[in-house]
Design an enzyme around this catalytic site. Structure first.
Site, PDB file in Angstrom:
ATOM      1  N   GLU A   1      15.076  22.475 -10.014  1.00  0.00           N
ATOM      2  CA  GLU A   1      13.677  22.528  -9.788  1.00  0.00           C
ATOM      3  C   GLU A   1      13.380  22.981  -8.450  1.00  0.00           C
ATOM      4  O   GLU A   1      13.493  21.979  -7.565  1.00  0.00           O
ATOM      5  CB  GLU A   1      12.716  21.655 -10.581  1.00  0.00           C
ATOM      6  CG  GLU A   1      13.196  21.327 -12.061  1.00  0.00           C
ATOM      7  CD  GLU A   1      12.304  20.603 -13.018  1.00  0.00           C
ATOM      8  OE1 GLU A   1      12.599  20.619 -14.236  1.00  0.00           O
ATOM      9  OE2 GLU A   1      11.256  20.264 -12.607  1.00  0.00           O
TER      10      GLU A   1
ATOM     11  N   CYS B   1       9.114  22.829  -2.020  1.00  0.00           N
ATOM     12  CA  CYS B   1      10.077  21.616  -2.139  1.00  0.00           C
ATOM     13  C   CYS B   1      11.265  22.009  -2.861  1.00  0.00           C
ATOM     14  O   CYS B   1      11.393  22.427  -3.746  1.00  0.00           O
ATOM     15  CB  CYS B   1       9.201  20.555  -3.108  1.00  0.00           C
ATOM     16  SG  CYS B   1      10.083  18.759  -3.457  1.00  0.00           S
TER      17      CYS B   1
ATOM     18  N   CYS C   1      21.284  13.154  -9.350  1.00  0.00           N
ATOM     19  CA  CYS C   1      21.409  12.253  -7.979  1.00  0.00           C
ATOM     20  C   CYS C   1      22.369  11.081  -8.399  1.00  0.00           C
ATOM     21  O   CYS C   1      22.097  10.328  -9.381  1.00  0.00           O
ATOM     22  CB  CYS C   1      20.005  11.829  -7.307  1.00  0.00           C
ATOM     23  SG  CYS C   1      20.127  10.916  -5.905  1.00  0.00           S
TER      24      CYS C   1
ATOM     25  N   CYS D   1      17.815   5.268  -7.838  1.00  0.00           N
ATOM     26  CA  CYS D   1      16.659   4.589  -7.696  1.00  0.00           C
ATOM     27  C   CYS D   1      15.899   4.350  -8.916  1.00  0.00           C
ATOM     28  O   CYS D   1      15.914   5.142  -9.902  1.00  0.00           O
ATOM     29  CB  CYS D   1      15.776   5.264  -6.645  1.00  0.00           C
ATOM     30  SG  CYS D   1      16.498   5.829  -5.281  1.00  0.00           S
TER      31      CYS D   1
ATOM     32  N   CYS E   1      12.911   6.837 -10.414  1.00  0.00           N
ATOM     33  CA  CYS E   1      12.967   8.501 -10.269  1.00  0.00           C
ATOM     34  C   CYS E   1      13.791   8.937 -11.295  1.00  0.00           C
ATOM     35  O   CYS E   1      14.962   8.618 -11.851  1.00  0.00           O
ATOM     36  CB  CYS E   1      13.853   8.441  -9.083  1.00  0.00           C
ATOM     37  SG  CYS E   1      14.248  10.319  -8.698  1.00  0.00           S
TER      38      CYS E   1
ATOM     39  N   GLY F   1      17.840  15.255  -5.983  1.00  0.00           N
ATOM     40  CA  GLY F   1      19.022  15.046  -5.160  1.00  0.00           C
ATOM     41  C   GLY F   1      18.840  14.246  -3.739  1.00  0.00           C
ATOM     42  O   GLY F   1      17.679  14.403  -3.395  1.00  0.00           O
TER      43      GLY F   1
ATOM     44  N   SER G   1      12.455   7.310   2.623  1.00  0.00           N
ATOM     45  CA  SER G   1      12.013   6.874   1.355  1.00  0.00           C
ATOM     46  C   SER G   1      12.383   5.256   1.650  1.00  0.00           C
ATOM     47  O   SER G   1      13.154   4.768   1.058  1.00  0.00           O
ATOM     48  CB  SER G   1      12.486   7.561   0.055  1.00  0.00           C
ATOM     49  OG  SER G   1      12.397   8.675   0.280  1.00  0.00           O
ATOM     50  N   LEU G   2      11.414   4.560   2.002  1.00  0.00           N
ATOM     51  CA  LEU G   2      11.442   3.090   2.277  1.00  0.00           C
ATOM     52  C   LEU G   2      10.871   2.373   0.932  1.00  0.00           C
ATOM     53  O   LEU G   2      11.633   1.581   0.280  1.00  0.00           O
ATOM     54  CB  LEU G   2      10.517   2.724   3.341  1.00  0.00           C
ATOM     55  CG  LEU G   2      10.919   1.589   3.739  1.00  0.00           C
ATOM     56  CD1 LEU G   2      12.212   1.239   4.440  1.00  0.00           C
ATOM     57  CD2 LEU G   2       9.987   1.029   5.103  1.00  0.00           C
ATOM     58  N   HIS G   3       9.716   2.414   0.597  1.00  0.00           N
ATOM     59  CA  HIS G   3       9.184   1.955  -1.040  1.00  0.00           C
ATOM     60  C   HIS G   3       9.358   0.470  -1.124  1.00  0.00           C
ATOM     61  O   HIS G   3       8.910  -0.079  -2.056  1.00  0.00           O
ATOM     62  CB  HIS G   3      10.182   2.487  -2.043  1.00  0.00           C
ATOM     63  CG  HIS G   3      10.281   4.038  -2.121  1.00  0.00           C
ATOM     64  ND1 HIS G   3       9.250   4.825  -1.760  1.00  0.00           N
ATOM     65  CD2 HIS G   3      11.444   4.847  -2.265  1.00  0.00           C
ATOM     66  CE1 HIS G   3       9.667   6.090  -1.639  1.00  0.00           C
ATOM     67  NE2 HIS G   3      10.698   6.047  -2.120  1.00  0.00           N
TER      68      HIS G   3
ATOM     69  N   ASN H   1       4.529   8.216  -9.972  1.00  0.00           N
ATOM     70  CA  ASN H   1       4.406   9.251 -11.099  1.00  0.00           C
ATOM     71  C   ASN H   1       5.081   8.811 -12.091  1.00  0.00           C
ATOM     72  O   ASN H   1       6.396   9.025 -12.282  1.00  0.00           O
ATOM     73  CB  ASN H   1       4.736  10.633 -10.623  1.00  0.00           C
ATOM     74  CG  ASN H   1       3.769  11.273  -9.530  1.00  0.00           C
ATOM     75  OD1 ASN H   1       2.678  11.309  -9.843  1.00  0.00           O
ATOM     76  ND2 ASN H   1       4.477  11.766  -8.418  1.00  0.00           N
TER      77      ASN H   1
ATOM     78  N   CYS I   1       6.695  14.666  -7.908  1.00  0.00           N
ATOM     79  CA  CYS I   1       7.794  13.827  -7.075  1.00  0.00           C
ATOM     80  C   CYS I   1       8.521  12.875  -7.795  1.00  0.00           C
ATOM     81  O   CYS I   1       7.897  12.284  -8.774  1.00  0.00           O
ATOM     82  CB  CYS I   1       7.126  12.894  -6.051  1.00  0.00           C
ATOM     83  SG  CYS I   1       7.083  13.361  -4.301  1.00  0.00           S
TER      84      CYS I   1
END
Ligand code: SAH
Ligand code: SF4
Length: 376
Positions: free
Chosen positions: A94, A107, A114, A118, A121, A168, A222-224, A300, A343
Protein backbone atom coordinates in the site's frame (compact mmCIF):
# COMPACT_ATOMS: atom_id res chain seq x y z
CA UNK A 1 4.45 -10.65 -16.68
CA UNK A 2 8.00 -9.40 -16.32
CA UNK A 3 10.08 -10.33 -19.34
CA UNK A 4 13.83 -10.50 -19.86
CA UNK A 5 14.03 -6.83 -20.65
CA UNK A 6 15.78 -4.49 -18.24
CA UNK A 7 13.29 -2.29 -16.43
CA UNK A 8 14.83 1.18 -16.68
CA UNK A 9 12.43 2.56 -14.05
CA UNK A 10 14.59 1.05 -11.30
CA UNK A 11 18.02 2.17 -12.53
CA UNK A 12 19.85 5.00 -10.81
CA UNK A 13 21.53 7.60 -13.02
CA UNK A 14 24.87 5.81 -12.69
CA UNK A 15 23.32 2.43 -13.50
CA UNK A 16 21.59 3.90 -16.53
CA UNK A 17 24.89 5.40 -17.71
CA UNK A 18 26.52 1.99 -17.42
CA UNK A 19 23.61 0.38 -19.26
CA UNK A 20 23.95 2.87 -22.13
CA UNK A 21 27.70 2.41 -22.25
CA UNK A 22 27.10 -1.33 -22.73
CA UNK A 23 24.91 -0.45 -25.69
CA UNK A 24 27.77 1.60 -27.14
CA UNK A 25 26.01 4.88 -26.35
CA UNK A 26 27.30 8.06 -24.74
CA UNK A 27 26.50 8.17 -21.01
CA UNK A 28 24.95 11.68 -21.27
CA UNK A 29 21.90 10.07 -22.86
CA UNK A 30 21.11 8.82 -19.37
CA UNK A 31 19.94 12.31 -18.38
CA UNK A 32 17.62 12.48 -21.37
CA UNK A 33 16.16 9.07 -20.60
CA UNK A 34 15.83 9.66 -16.90
CA UNK A 35 13.97 12.94 -17.52
CA UNK A 36 11.52 11.26 -19.88
CA UNK A 37 10.87 8.51 -17.37
CA UNK A 38 10.75 10.37 -14.07
CA UNK A 39 9.84 13.95 -15.00
CA UNK A 40 7.46 13.34 -17.89
CA UNK A 41 6.18 9.89 -16.94
CA UNK A 42 6.78 8.51 -20.44
CA UNK A 43 7.03 4.72 -20.73
CA UNK A 44 7.05 4.37 -24.54
CA UNK A 45 10.52 4.87 -26.05
CA UNK A 46 8.93 5.99 -29.33
CA UNK A 47 7.59 9.08 -27.56
CA UNK A 48 11.09 10.12 -26.46
CA UNK A 49 11.59 12.49 -29.34
CA UNK A 50 15.11 13.77 -28.60
CA UNK A 51 16.49 10.23 -28.72
CA UNK A 52 17.61 8.90 -32.10
CA UNK A 53 15.41 6.43 -33.93
CA UNK A 54 18.20 3.92 -33.91
CA UNK A 55 18.64 4.02 -30.14
CA UNK A 56 14.88 3.91 -29.62
CA UNK A 57 14.72 0.74 -31.72
CA UNK A 58 17.50 -0.87 -29.71
CA UNK A 59 15.90 0.13 -26.41
CA UNK A 60 12.65 -1.44 -27.56
CA UNK A 61 14.51 -4.70 -28.01
CA UNK A 62 16.29 -4.94 -24.68
CA UNK A 63 14.64 -2.54 -22.25
CA UNK A 64 11.29 -1.36 -20.96
CA UNK A 65 9.83 1.16 -18.53
CA UNK A 66 7.43 -0.89 -16.46
CA UNK A 67 5.75 0.71 -13.44
CA UNK A 68 4.00 -1.51 -10.92
CA UNK A 69 0.29 -2.08 -11.47
CA UNK A 70 -2.33 -0.33 -9.34
CA UNK A 71 -4.84 -2.92 -8.24
CA UNK A 72 -7.14 -0.49 -6.49
CA UNK A 73 -7.32 3.17 -5.56
CA UNK A 74 -9.21 4.69 -2.64
CA UNK A 75 -9.98 8.41 -2.54
CA UNK A 76 -10.75 9.86 0.88
CA UNK A 77 -13.06 12.82 1.24
CA UNK A 78 -10.30 14.97 2.69
CA UNK A 79 -7.98 14.55 -0.30
CA UNK A 80 -5.96 11.55 0.92
CA UNK A 81 -5.41 8.62 -1.42
CA UNK A 82 -4.46 5.03 -0.90
CA UNK A 83 -3.27 2.77 -3.70
CA UNK A 84 -2.99 -1.01 -3.56
CA UNK A 85 0.04 -1.74 -5.70
CA UNK A 86 0.90 -5.18 -7.12
CA UNK A 87 4.48 -6.34 -6.84
CA UNK A 88 6.28 -9.08 -8.76
CA UNK A 89 6.32 -11.56 -5.89
CA UNK A 90 2.53 -11.78 -6.25
CA UNK A 91 1.80 -9.79 -3.11
CA UNK A 92 0.50 -6.27 -3.02
CA UNK A 93 1.56 -3.31 -0.91
CA UNK A 94 0.00 0.00 0.00
CA UNK A 95 1.00 3.56 -0.79
CA UNK A 96 -0.67 6.52 0.91
CA UNK A 97 -0.81 10.19 -0.10
CA UNK A 98 -1.53 12.78 2.57
CA UNK A 99 -2.01 16.40 1.42
CA UNK A 100 -1.60 19.19 3.95
CA UNK A 101 -1.38 22.96 3.71
CA UNK A 102 1.72 23.72 1.67
CA UNK A 103 2.91 20.14 1.26
CA UNK A 104 1.97 16.63 0.24
CA UNK A 105 3.48 13.55 1.83
CA UNK A 106 3.73 10.16 0.17
CA UNK A 107 4.09 7.17 2.48
CA UNK A 108 5.96 4.46 0.58
CA UNK A 109 6.33 0.71 1.27
CA UNK A 110 9.70 -1.03 1.11
CA UNK A 111 8.74 -4.68 1.63
CA UNK A 112 5.70 -6.91 1.22
CA UNK A 113 5.15 -7.76 4.88
CA UNK A 114 7.87 -7.43 7.49
CA UNK A 115 9.93 -9.98 9.40
CA UNK A 116 10.49 -7.89 12.53
CA UNK A 117 7.16 -8.69 14.17
CA UNK A 118 6.52 -5.63 16.35
CA UNK A 119 3.60 -6.54 18.57
CA UNK A 120 1.45 -3.51 17.66
CA UNK A 121 1.88 -3.57 13.86
CA UNK A 122 -0.54 -5.12 11.37
CA UNK A 123 2.16 -5.36 8.69
CA UNK A 124 4.41 -7.27 11.10
CA UNK A 125 1.58 -9.65 11.98
CA UNK A 126 1.44 -10.76 8.35
CA UNK A 127 4.99 -12.04 8.33
CA UNK A 128 7.41 -11.42 5.51
CA UNK A 129 6.95 -12.09 1.83
CA UNK A 130 9.49 -10.18 -0.23
CA UNK A 131 11.74 -7.20 -0.62
CA UNK A 132 10.46 -4.71 -3.16
CA UNK A 133 12.74 -4.03 -6.13
CA UNK A 134 14.09 -0.53 -6.72
CA UNK A 135 11.56 -0.17 -9.56
CA UNK A 136 8.73 -1.11 -7.20
CA UNK A 137 9.85 1.40 -4.58
CA UNK A 138 10.47 4.37 -6.88
CA UNK A 139 7.49 3.11 -8.89
CA UNK A 140 5.19 4.14 -6.02
CA UNK A 141 6.35 7.75 -6.40
CA UNK A 142 6.08 7.44 -10.18
CA UNK A 143 2.51 6.14 -9.84
CA UNK A 144 1.54 8.90 -7.43
CA UNK A 145 2.73 11.49 -9.94
CA UNK A 146 0.73 9.80 -12.68
CA UNK A 147 -2.38 9.43 -10.55
CA UNK A 148 -2.15 12.99 -9.25
CA UNK A 149 -1.55 14.15 -12.82
CA UNK A 150 1.64 16.08 -12.13
CA UNK A 151 4.06 14.65 -14.69
CA UNK A 152 5.51 17.28 -16.99
CA UNK A 153 3.53 20.12 -15.44
CA UNK A 154 4.91 23.41 -14.24
CA UNK A 155 2.40 23.62 -11.40
CA UNK A 156 3.77 23.17 -7.87
CA UNK A 157 4.56 19.56 -7.11
CA UNK A 158 1.92 17.64 -5.23
CA UNK A 159 4.33 15.19 -3.63
CA UNK A 160 6.80 17.37 -1.72
CA UNK A 161 7.79 14.85 0.97
CA UNK A 162 8.40 11.12 1.05
CA UNK A 163 8.38 9.02 4.20
CA UNK A 164 9.53 5.39 4.12
CA UNK A 165 6.82 4.49 6.61
CA UNK A 166 4.60 2.18 4.62
CA UNK A 167 4.83 -1.58 4.81
CA UNK A 168 8.17 -3.12 5.72
CA UNK A 169 11.46 -2.19 7.33
CA UNK A 170 13.42 -0.07 4.81
CA UNK A 171 16.82 -0.94 6.27
CA UNK A 172 16.16 -4.67 5.81
CA UNK A 173 16.00 -3.93 2.06
CA UNK A 174 19.00 -1.66 2.10
CA UNK A 175 20.40 -1.57 -1.45
CA UNK A 176 17.04 -1.21 -3.20
CA UNK A 177 15.85 1.48 -0.81
CA UNK A 178 19.12 3.41 -1.21
CA UNK A 179 18.88 3.32 -5.02
CA UNK A 180 15.24 4.44 -4.92
CA UNK A 181 16.07 7.28 -2.56
CA UNK A 182 18.86 8.47 -4.84
CA UNK A 183 16.30 8.74 -7.65
CA UNK A 184 13.90 10.66 -5.40
CA UNK A 185 16.62 13.21 -4.69
CA UNK A 186 18.10 13.36 -8.20
CA UNK A 187 17.50 16.79 -9.76
CA UNK A 188 16.72 15.27 -13.15
CA UNK A 189 14.09 13.03 -11.56
CA UNK A 190 11.97 14.15 -8.60
CA UNK A 191 14.44 16.60 -7.03
CA UNK A 192 13.25 16.12 -3.46
CA UNK A 193 15.49 17.67 -0.85
CA UNK A 194 17.29 15.52 1.69
CA UNK A 195 15.23 17.08 4.47
CA UNK A 196 12.03 15.97 2.80
CA UNK A 197 12.88 12.30 2.39
CA UNK A 198 12.65 10.37 5.65
CA UNK A 199 13.76 6.83 6.36
CA UNK A 200 11.90 5.30 9.28
CA UNK A 201 13.55 2.39 11.08
CA UNK A 202 12.82 0.24 14.08
CA UNK A 203 16.56 0.08 14.69
CA UNK A 204 18.55 -2.16 12.36
CA UNK A 205 21.78 -0.78 13.81
CA UNK A 206 24.38 -2.32 11.43
CA UNK A 207 22.45 -0.90 8.47
CA UNK A 208 22.09 2.47 10.23
CA UNK A 209 25.84 2.51 10.67
CA UNK A 210 26.29 2.17 6.89
CA UNK A 211 23.67 4.77 6.05
CA UNK A 212 25.96 7.79 5.88
CA UNK A 213 27.99 6.21 3.08
CA UNK A 214 24.89 6.14 0.88
CA UNK A 215 22.58 9.01 1.74
CA UNK A 216 21.93 12.16 3.75
CA UNK A 217 18.17 11.68 4.03
CA UNK A 218 16.34 12.43 7.27
CA UNK A 219 15.92 9.75 9.89
CA UNK A 220 12.97 8.65 12.03
CA UNK A 221 13.50 6.15 14.82
CA UNK A 222 10.59 3.97 15.94
CA UNK A 223 11.46 3.89 19.63
CA UNK A 224 8.10 3.25 21.34
CA UNK A 225 9.56 2.47 24.77
CA UNK A 226 12.01 4.21 27.12
CA UNK A 227 13.80 1.12 28.47
CA UNK A 228 15.14 -2.15 27.06
CA UNK A 229 12.89 -4.40 29.09
CA UNK A 230 9.71 -2.93 27.66
CA UNK A 231 11.10 -2.25 24.19
CA UNK A 232 12.28 -5.82 23.78
CA UNK A 233 8.72 -6.98 24.42
CA UNK A 234 7.07 -4.80 21.80
CA UNK A 235 9.90 -4.26 19.27
CA UNK A 236 11.71 -7.63 19.19
CA UNK A 237 14.73 -6.34 17.25
CA UNK A 238 15.65 -4.50 20.46
CA UNK A 239 16.86 -7.83 21.88
CA UNK A 240 19.63 -7.70 19.29
CA UNK A 241 20.28 -3.96 19.22
CA UNK A 242 19.37 -2.30 22.52
CA UNK A 243 18.43 1.34 23.01
CA UNK A 244 21.95 2.52 23.88
CA UNK A 245 23.28 1.11 20.57
CA UNK A 246 20.33 2.50 18.64
CA UNK A 247 20.81 6.02 19.98
CA UNK A 248 24.58 5.82 19.57
CA UNK A 249 24.07 4.97 15.90
CA UNK A 250 21.44 7.71 15.51
CA UNK A 251 23.86 10.30 16.93
CA UNK A 252 26.66 9.08 14.64
CA UNK A 253 24.44 9.50 11.61
CA UNK A 254 23.31 12.98 12.65
CA UNK A 255 26.95 13.93 13.27
CA UNK A 256 27.83 12.87 9.74
CA UNK A 257 25.36 15.36 8.21
CA UNK A 258 26.74 18.76 7.24
CA UNK A 259 23.61 20.57 8.45
CA UNK A 260 22.11 20.59 11.91
CA UNK A 261 19.29 18.13 11.58
CA UNK A 262 17.49 16.25 14.30
CA UNK A 263 16.02 12.75 14.31
CA UNK A 264 12.30 12.21 14.67
CA UNK A 265 11.58 9.86 17.55
CA UNK A 266 8.36 7.95 16.90
CA UNK A 267 6.51 6.79 19.99
CA UNK A 268 3.23 4.90 19.76
CA UNK A 269 0.97 5.36 22.75
CA UNK A 270 -0.68 2.08 23.76
CA UNK A 271 -3.03 2.14 26.71
CA UNK A 272 -1.52 0.63 29.86
CA UNK A 273 1.61 -0.54 28.03
CA UNK A 274 3.95 2.40 27.47
CA UNK A 275 1.90 5.49 28.28
CA UNK A 276 2.45 6.02 32.02
CA UNK A 277 3.85 9.31 33.31
CA UNK A 278 6.89 7.39 34.48
CA UNK A 279 7.52 6.25 30.89
CA UNK A 280 7.45 9.86 29.73
CA UNK A 281 9.92 10.90 32.43
CA UNK A 282 12.20 7.98 31.53
CA UNK A 283 11.97 8.89 27.86
CA UNK A 284 12.96 12.49 28.59
CA UNK A 285 16.01 11.15 30.40
CA UNK A 286 17.04 8.56 27.79
CA UNK A 287 16.86 11.03 24.89
CA UNK A 288 18.92 13.71 26.61
CA UNK A 289 21.94 13.28 24.37
CA UNK A 290 20.09 12.78 21.09
CA UNK A 291 19.16 15.85 19.01
CA UNK A 292 15.52 15.06 18.26
CA UNK A 293 11.89 15.97 18.10
CA UNK A 294 9.29 13.55 19.37
CA UNK A 295 6.25 12.43 17.44
CA UNK A 296 3.58 10.74 19.57
CA UNK A 297 1.40 8.33 17.60
CA UNK A 298 -1.86 7.27 19.23
CA UNK A 299 -2.02 3.52 18.60
CA UNK A 300 -4.18 2.64 15.60
CA UNK A 301 -6.17 -0.42 16.59
CA UNK A 302 -6.74 -3.38 14.28
CA UNK A 303 -8.62 -6.62 14.67
CA UNK A 304 -6.85 -9.08 16.91
CA UNK A 305 -4.11 -6.70 18.11
CA UNK A 306 -5.17 -6.98 21.75
CA UNK A 307 -4.11 -3.36 22.38
CA UNK A 308 -6.05 -0.17 22.96
CA UNK A 309 -5.24 3.40 22.09
CA UNK A 310 -4.26 5.60 25.04
CA UNK A 311 -6.90 7.97 26.38
CA UNK A 312 -6.76 11.61 25.33
CA UNK A 313 -5.79 12.64 28.84
CA UNK A 314 -2.93 10.09 28.94
CA UNK A 315 -1.73 11.40 25.58
CA UNK A 316 -1.74 15.03 26.67
CA UNK A 317 -0.11 14.24 30.03
CA UNK A 318 2.62 12.38 28.18
CA UNK A 319 3.13 15.29 25.84
CA UNK A 320 3.22 17.80 28.68
CA UNK A 321 5.91 15.95 30.63
CA UNK A 322 8.14 15.83 27.54
CA UNK A 323 7.46 19.46 26.67
CA UNK A 324 8.24 20.55 30.20
CA UNK A 325 11.54 18.70 29.83
CA UNK A 326 12.29 20.91 26.81
CA UNK A 327 11.41 18.66 23.86
CA UNK A 328 9.45 19.58 20.74
CA UNK A 329 6.55 17.14 20.78
CA UNK A 330 3.86 16.67 18.13
CA UNK A 331 0.88 14.34 18.19
CA UNK A 332 -0.04 12.61 14.99
CA UNK A 333 -3.69 13.27 14.27
CA UNK A 334 -6.29 11.34 12.38
CA UNK A 335 -7.53 11.83 8.83
CA UNK A 336 -8.99 9.98 5.89
CA UNK A 337 -11.47 8.09 8.04
CA UNK A 338 -13.16 6.63 5.01
CA UNK A 339 -10.27 4.74 3.40
CA UNK A 340 -8.37 2.90 6.13
CA UNK A 341 -4.66 3.50 5.75
CA UNK A 342 -3.19 4.32 9.11
CA UNK A 343 0.33 3.77 10.35
CA UNK A 344 0.84 0.13 11.13
CA UNK A 345 -2.44 -0.83 9.53
CA UNK A 346 -1.10 -1.25 6.02
CA UNK A 347 -1.56 -4.83 4.99
CA UNK A 348 -1.93 -5.17 1.22
CA UNK A 349 -2.18 -8.84 0.26
CA UNK A 350 0.86 -10.61 1.60
CA UNK A 351 1.50 -14.30 1.25
CA UNK A 352 3.51 -15.08 4.38
CA UNK A 353 6.69 -16.99 3.71
CA UNK A 354 7.92 -17.22 7.24
CA UNK A 355 5.00 -18.41 9.29
CA UNK A 356 1.33 -19.13 9.03
CA UNK A 357 -0.85 -16.06 9.12
CA UNK A 358 -3.86 -17.23 7.15
CA UNK A 359 -6.10 -16.92 10.18
CA UNK A 360 -5.00 -13.37 10.70
CA UNK A 361 -5.57 -12.48 7.04
CA UNK A 362 -9.04 -14.01 7.12
CA UNK A 363 -9.88 -11.98 10.20
CA UNK A 364 -8.52 -8.87 8.55
CA UNK A 365 -10.61 -9.33 5.43
CA UNK A 366 -13.79 -9.71 7.46
CA UNK A 367 -13.10 -6.75 9.69
CA UNK A 368 -13.88 -3.11 9.15
CA UNK A 369 -10.54 -1.64 10.08
CA UNK A 370 -10.54 1.50 12.13
CA UNK A 371 -9.85 3.88 9.35
CA UNK A 372 -7.34 6.52 10.09
CA UNK A 373 -4.57 8.20 8.30
CA UNK A 374 -1.49 9.48 9.93
CA UNK A 375 -0.39 13.07 9.66
CA UNK A 376 2.33 14.88 11.48
N1 SAH B 1 9.49 -0.49 9.68
C1 SAH B 1 9.67 0.89 9.83
C2 SAH B 1 8.79 1.72 8.92
C3 SAH B 1 7.36 1.25 8.76
S1 SAH B 1 6.35 1.37 10.18
C4 SAH B 1 9.49 1.30 11.27
O1 SAH B 1 9.04 0.50 12.07
O2 SAH B 1 9.87 2.44 11.57
C5 SAH B 1 5.99 3.10 10.18
C6 SAH B 1 5.53 3.65 11.52
O3 SAH B 1 4.24 3.17 11.87
C7 SAH B 1 6.46 3.27 12.65
O4 SAH B 1 6.74 4.35 13.50
C8 SAH B 1 5.64 2.22 13.33
O5 SAH B 1 6.10 1.98 14.57
C9 SAH B 1 4.24 2.79 13.24
N2 SAH B 1 3.17 1.86 13.53
C10 SAH B 1 3.17 0.53 13.37
N3 SAH B 1 2.01 -0.02 13.81
C11 SAH B 1 1.25 0.99 14.26
C12 SAH B 1 -0.07 1.07 14.82
N4 SAH B 1 -0.83 -0.01 14.98
N5 SAH B 1 -0.53 2.29 15.17
C13 SAH B 1 0.22 3.39 14.98
N6 SAH B 1 1.45 3.38 14.44
C14 SAH B 1 1.97 2.20 14.08
FE1 SF4 C 1 8.10 -4.03 10.64
FE2 SF4 C 1 8.02 -1.39 11.23
FE3 SF4 C 1 5.84 -2.96 11.53
FE4 SF4 C 1 7.90 -3.26 13.19
S1 SF4 C 1 6.60 -1.42 12.96
S2 SF4 C 1 6.75 -4.92 12.21
S3 SF4 C 1 9.61 -2.88 11.82
S4 SF4 C 1 6.84 -2.46 9.62
Amino acid sequence: MPGNKTNLLGLSKQQLEAFLLDLGEKPFRAIQLIKWIHQFGVTDFDEMTNISKDLRARLNECAEVRPPVVRERFDAEDGCFKWIVEVESGSSVETVYIPEAGRGTLCISSQAGCSLDCSFCATGKQGFNSDLTTAEIIGQLWLANRELDTFGTKTPRKVTNVVMMGMGEPLMNFENVMSAISLMMEDNCYGLSKRRVTISTSGVVPAMDRLKEYTDASLAISLHAPNDELRSQIVPINRKYPISELLRSTNDYLDSLPDSRVATIEYILISGVNDHRQHARELAEVLKKTPCKINLIPFNPFEGSGYKRSSNSAISNFQKILRDAGYTVTIRTTRGDDIGAACGQLVGEVEDHTRRSARYRAQWKQSTPVQRLKIQ
